[in-house]
Design a protein around this motif. Sequence first.
Motif, short mmCIF file in Angstrom:
data_model
loop_
_atom_site.label_atom_id
_atom_site.label_comp_id
_atom_site.label_asym_id
_atom_site.label_seq_id
_atom_site.Cartn_x
_atom_site.Cartn_y
_atom_site.Cartn_z
N THR A 1 -0.76 7.38 -35.38
CA THR A 1 -1.71 7.47 -34.28
C THR A 1 -1.01 7.68 -32.96
OG1 THR A 1 -3.27 6.15 -35.48
CG2 THR A 1 -3.59 6.28 -33.13
N PRO B 1 -7.77 10.34 -30.91
CA PRO B 1 -8.99 9.54 -31.05
C PRO B 1 -9.54 9.50 -32.48
CG PRO B 1 -9.10 10.84 -29.06
CD PRO B 1 -7.88 11.29 -29.80
N HIS C 1 -10.31 6.12 -34.64
CA HIS C 1 -11.59 5.82 -35.31
C HIS C 1 -11.36 5.50 -36.79
CE1 HIS C 1 -14.60 6.38 -32.25
NE2 HIS C 1 -14.14 7.58 -31.92
N ALA D 1 -10.66 4.68 -28.78
CA ALA D 1 -10.76 6.10 -29.13
C ALA D 1 -11.76 6.80 -28.22
CB ALA D 1 -11.17 6.25 -30.59
N ASP E 1 -14.29 12.69 -33.23
CA ASP E 1 -13.92 12.09 -34.52
C ASP E 1 -13.82 13.20 -35.55
OD1 ASP E 1 -13.46 10.54 -36.70
OD2 ASP E 1 -15.32 9.42 -36.59
#
Length: 139
Positions: free
Chosen positions: A6, A20, A24, A97, A136
């Motif tokens: 991440t 982001p 998520h 996020a 997402d």
Amino acid sequence: MAGGSTGASGRATGEFVLKPWELHGEGREFERIGGELAKAVTALEQGLAALGAPWGADQPGSGFAAAYGPARGELVGGLRELAGQVTDVGTGLHTMAARTADTDTSAAKGFGATAVPTVSSGSSATPGAAPVVPKDMSV
């Protein structure tokens, strides 16, 4: 966070990247783990309740019950609280996020950037245009 995918830190460039859609995904994973822990705590609590008070009412049994009762309550309460905290980490990752995506989109708009057109093979995006930050993209 799984596998460190991440956030990526480029020590030479001072760059840090947050994706982001990955936040998520990790948020959903923490929520899943928190839910599983909560179910396990409930099963433990039910199992302990089903045992009743097998230690008896004599002096040694009463002494054990006096120590066991509060410890049992503290254990189950602490585990239930831990399950809630793990779930809350997931919620926090979703918030992070969303804020990251909103900040990136706002910053791009502040520089007058527009969405990058779809790039077909062999062509390139408009120079200077910032990409649209996906909210997402996880499955």
